[in-house]
Scaffold this active site. Structure first.
Site, mmCIF file in Angstrom:
data_model
loop_
_atom_site.group_PDB
_atom_site.id
_atom_site.type_symbol
_atom_site.label_atom_id
_atom_site.label_comp_id
_atom_site.label_asym_id
_atom_site.label_seq_id
_atom_site.Cartn_x
_atom_site.Cartn_y
_atom_site.Cartn_z
ATOM 1 N N ALA A 36 -70.116 15.257 15.777
ATOM 2 C CA ALA A 36 -71.056 16.132 15.070
ATOM 3 C C ALA A 36 -70.322 17.144 14.199
ATOM 4 O O ALA A 36 -70.766 17.463 13.082
ATOM 5 C CB ALA A 36 -71.949 16.858 16.073
ATOM 6 N N LYS A 118 -47.308 -10.624 17.007
ATOM 7 C CA LYS A 118 -47.735 -11.262 15.756
ATOM 8 C C LYS A 118 -49.263 -11.238 15.700
ATOM 9 O O LYS A 118 -49.937 -11.980 16.405
ATOM 10 C CB LYS A 118 -47.230 -12.698 15.678
ATOM 11 C CG LYS A 118 -47.487 -13.370 14.349
ATOM 12 C CD LYS A 118 -46.861 -14.757 14.313
ATOM 13 C CE LYS A 118 -47.071 -15.391 12.942
ATOM 14 N NZ LYS A 118 -48.493 -15.598 12.638
ATOM 15 N N LYS A 315 -43.703 -18.471 18.397
ATOM 16 C CA LYS A 315 -45.095 -18.766 18.697
ATOM 17 C C LYS A 315 -45.299 -19.127 20.167
ATOM 18 O O LYS A 315 -44.407 -19.668 20.833
ATOM 19 C CB LYS A 315 -45.581 -19.934 17.829
ATOM 20 C CG LYS A 315 -45.562 -19.674 16.328
ATOM 21 C CD LYS A 315 -46.649 -18.699 15.951
ATOM 22 C CE LYS A 315 -46.905 -18.687 14.455
ATOM 23 N NZ LYS A 315 -47.593 -19.877 13.973
#
Length: 670
Positions: A36, A118, A315
């Site tokens: 607010a 990643k 990966k």
């Protein structure tokens, strides 16, 4: 009325307070004021700026969202190229990467590494001048990208002004824009309620959001941003770790899960820890990025043609999960190919809730012996639609029955056939609604006629209302007809008619690709139109003449020849000529492809994102390269797609350079 010094001082004070509050909320996740209170200060600033517009500064929080949608995204050249990263798919490959860079710098026995998660999002390049954000661009091909500055400004974790007392003249920042998982799920729920197509995954949603023409839509989707690279001319930074800390001090959100590792063993520990812990993250990650920390060593190692030698993406394996087959349906594509789909009990896979998986064809169904009610293992290795990996027959219900492909097309009722030497079942009714729908959608895609606004839902409406019965009918549509469709107003109709009209200026190669002839991709279409500058010449060419074109094999030649022998296709070509499409080259074209790959030998393996394997081969050969079917010590590059097999293993063993599809196309340019 001229602003007083007190007004200027108050605006500066509000800017500082709101900037600190935004940084605490969006970057530190530690609010320093109530919502607010923030809203009250924000409204006060808005009122002062409306009274004194000359005092509006580009870093004001009121300027994050532009009032006018962009008409297009111009291409811009990156000040500093955005390189791809070499991939390693396990710890053994990572160790091989370390051995390779050490061979480049024999005197360097050890090195510190910076490990970062990643992020599965969309790469962004930011430019600041004198501390103010002036440009945000997508990665594009790494050399040029699209200017999406208006949309980038809506991302709250990207500062509009750097938190520096004396900012350098130019600062370049690289990072990843992404959607948190809860936001992604909320967006898909809203799209489902509106009957809109769902985003496949957070990465696609982030990329699609950045290309929205209206920044107000981008603002509503609440993209986030992690910064990971900093470029400052004549910088005093000595390492990647210092660079990340500097980014944080400038006001950027930097991934808190980064780690400085003294050796390879520490990197392996980090990698193994996050393989399981990443499932608890509020965003998607499919691996880690490892960078040599020392900038001096980075500079010494330099770059290959495609990626830095001092960084690698490590990966994680594709995710697999069990679920239950609720039903098996079939989908009819634009070529008439009938693809079976498994309808499954919804399950979370790689951060996305999925309930459909491709079954490819009848041979794959027979191989799996998949049945309704089976418990199966599905996987997602970069594919948008997951696939069934195997059936757990031990959990099979007793009353299941083998599944067989239907004999009639579910769209038109015609008898389905399976051509000899093909694994695909097809509908051969050219009037089939599914084939018509798919043909028109393909005709409108970006690489074809690029008709913006003519997506699947609009195409379905046009067909269901009897307004379009062939591709040529698109050019007879009127604003009134389109405006009368559900959820289509007059303005949308006018924009669509303009886009259809503009498509008449697309070159002959795009029209040929848009016709959807089997085996003719965008690259083949360009090759064919270079050799046959008009539709008359192409339609009259014999199979022998077609095969004589460099890069056009017997399969493509036969398909093109057969397509132009079909009477309905001849009528379509005549209609497209009559409405004014470009079915000939405006000027004679010669093959000027630079022989950038001369003397280089390539192997292509796996499924590439957009190119078929024969298209990749043609591109390589047209640029002077040679494509072979097996990997050897004489192979220079291996082009790797999804589900690459033993060829990739052999290439890794021999230390052969790996390229993705994007890397290959960029290599040809250079």
């Amino acid at each position: 009325m001229n602003p007083t010094p007190e007004i200027q001082q108050r605006i500066n004070q509000l800017l500082g307070q709101l900037q600190k509050a935004s940084y605490a909320y969006y970057v530190l996740d530690n609010p320093i004021m109530e919502d607010a209170v923030y809203d009250q200060l924000y409204r006060e600033l808005q009122e002062l700026e409306s009274q004194y517009p000359e005092l509006i500064s580009p870093d004001s929080p009121t300027q994050r969202v532009g009032d006018k949608p962009a008409s297009q995204f111009p291409s811009v050249r990156h000040n500093i190229p955005l390189y791809s990263l070499e991939n390693a798919f396990n710890l053994a490959e990572f160790a091989q990467w370390e051995e390779r860079w050490k061979r480049q710098s024999p005197s360097q026995k050890t090195a510190e590494y910076v490990c970062e998660l990643k992020i599965d999002g969309s790469a962004i390049a930011l430019t600041y001048e004198n501390g103010i954000l002036v440009r945000g661009t997508t990665r594009g091909d790494g050399i040029t990208g699209e200017d999406v500055t208006q949309n980038v400004r809506t991302i709250r974790s990207i500062p509009l002004r750097l938190s520096l007392d004396n900012p350098p003249p130019v600062v370049e920042v690289r990072g990843e824009a992404f959607l948190p998982l809860d936001t992604f799920n909320q967006i898909n729920q809203e799209r489902e309620q509106l009957g809109e197509a769902l985003f496949a995954n957070p990465r696609n949603a982030a990329a699609g959001t950045l290309r929205q023409l209206d920044p107000k839509i981008v603002d509503k989707r609440r993209l986030q941003f992690f910064a990971y690279t900093l470029h400052i001319p004549n910088q005093n930074l000595n390492s990647q770790w210092e660079s990340l800390e500097a980014l944080q001090q400038m006001g950027f959100l930097v991934n808190p899960n980064r780690k400085l590792c003294p050796n390879l063993e520490a990197v392996q520990e980090y990698y193994q820890n996050w393989e399981t812990e990443r499932r608890n993250l509020p965003y998607m990650t499919d691996g880690i990025v490892v960078k040599i920390n020392d900038f001096a060593l980075q500079e010494k190692l330099g770059f290959t043609q495609k990626f830095p030698r001092w960084a690698v993406a490590l990966k994680y394996p594709a995710e697999e999960t069990p679920t239950i087959i609720l039903d098996i349906s079939v989908n009819v594509g634009r070529t008439g190919a009938v693809t079976p789909l498994a309808i499954m009990k919804p399950v979370l896979l790689a951060g996305t809730t999925v309930q459909k998986a491709t079954l490819h064809n009848s041979d794959r169904i027979a191989e799996l012996d998949i049945r309704i009610g089976d418990t199966v293992i599905i996987r997602k290795a970069g594919e948008i639609i997951p696939e069934v990996l195997r059936v757990i027959t031990e959990l099979r219900p007793k009353d299941t029955q083998p599944y067989y492909m239907p004999c009639q097309c579910p769209e038109c009722g015609s008898t389905l056939i399976r051509p000899k030497e093909e694994a695909v079942t097809r509908c051969v009714n050219s009037s089939c609604p599914a084939i018509l729908r798919g043909s028109i959608i393909h005709f409108c895609t970006r690489d074809a006629l690029d008709i913006r606004g003519l997506g699947e839902k609009v195409v379905i409406l046009l067909i269901e209302n009897g307004l379009v019965k062939s591709i040529a009918d698109l050019y007879s549509l009127t604003v009134e007809q389109i405006a009368s469709l559900e959820r289509m107003g007059k303005k949308s109709a006018e924009n669509l008619i303009n886009a259809i009209t503009d498509s008449k200026n697309q070159p002959w190669s795009r029209v040929l690709y848009g016709l959807g002839i089997r085996y003719v991709g965008s690259v083949n279409a360009k090759i064919l139109t270079d050799s046959f500058p008009s539709v008359e010449q192409l339609s009259q060419a014999s199979v022998t003449q077609l095969e004589s074109v460099y890069g056009i094999g017997s399969e493509i030649a036969g398909s093109v020849y057969d397509w132009f022998r079909v009477p309905a296709n001849q009528v379509l070509v005549q209609q497209l000529q009559e409405v004014g499409l470009q079915l000939q080259n405006l000027t004679p074209q010669k093959d000027t492809t630079p022989q950038t790959l001369a003397g280089k030998t390539f192997v292509v393996t796996g499924t590439l994102p957009t190119l078929k394997r024969n298209e990749a081969k043609e591109i390589i050969e047209k640029a002077g390269g040679k494509v072979t079917g097996s990997v050897s010590a004489k192979t220079d590059y291996i082009v790797v797609g999804e589900d690459a097999g033993s060829k990739l293993d052999k290439a890794i063993e021999l230390g052969i350079t790996q390229l993705g599809e994007e890397d290959l196309l960029e290599l040809i340019k250079n």
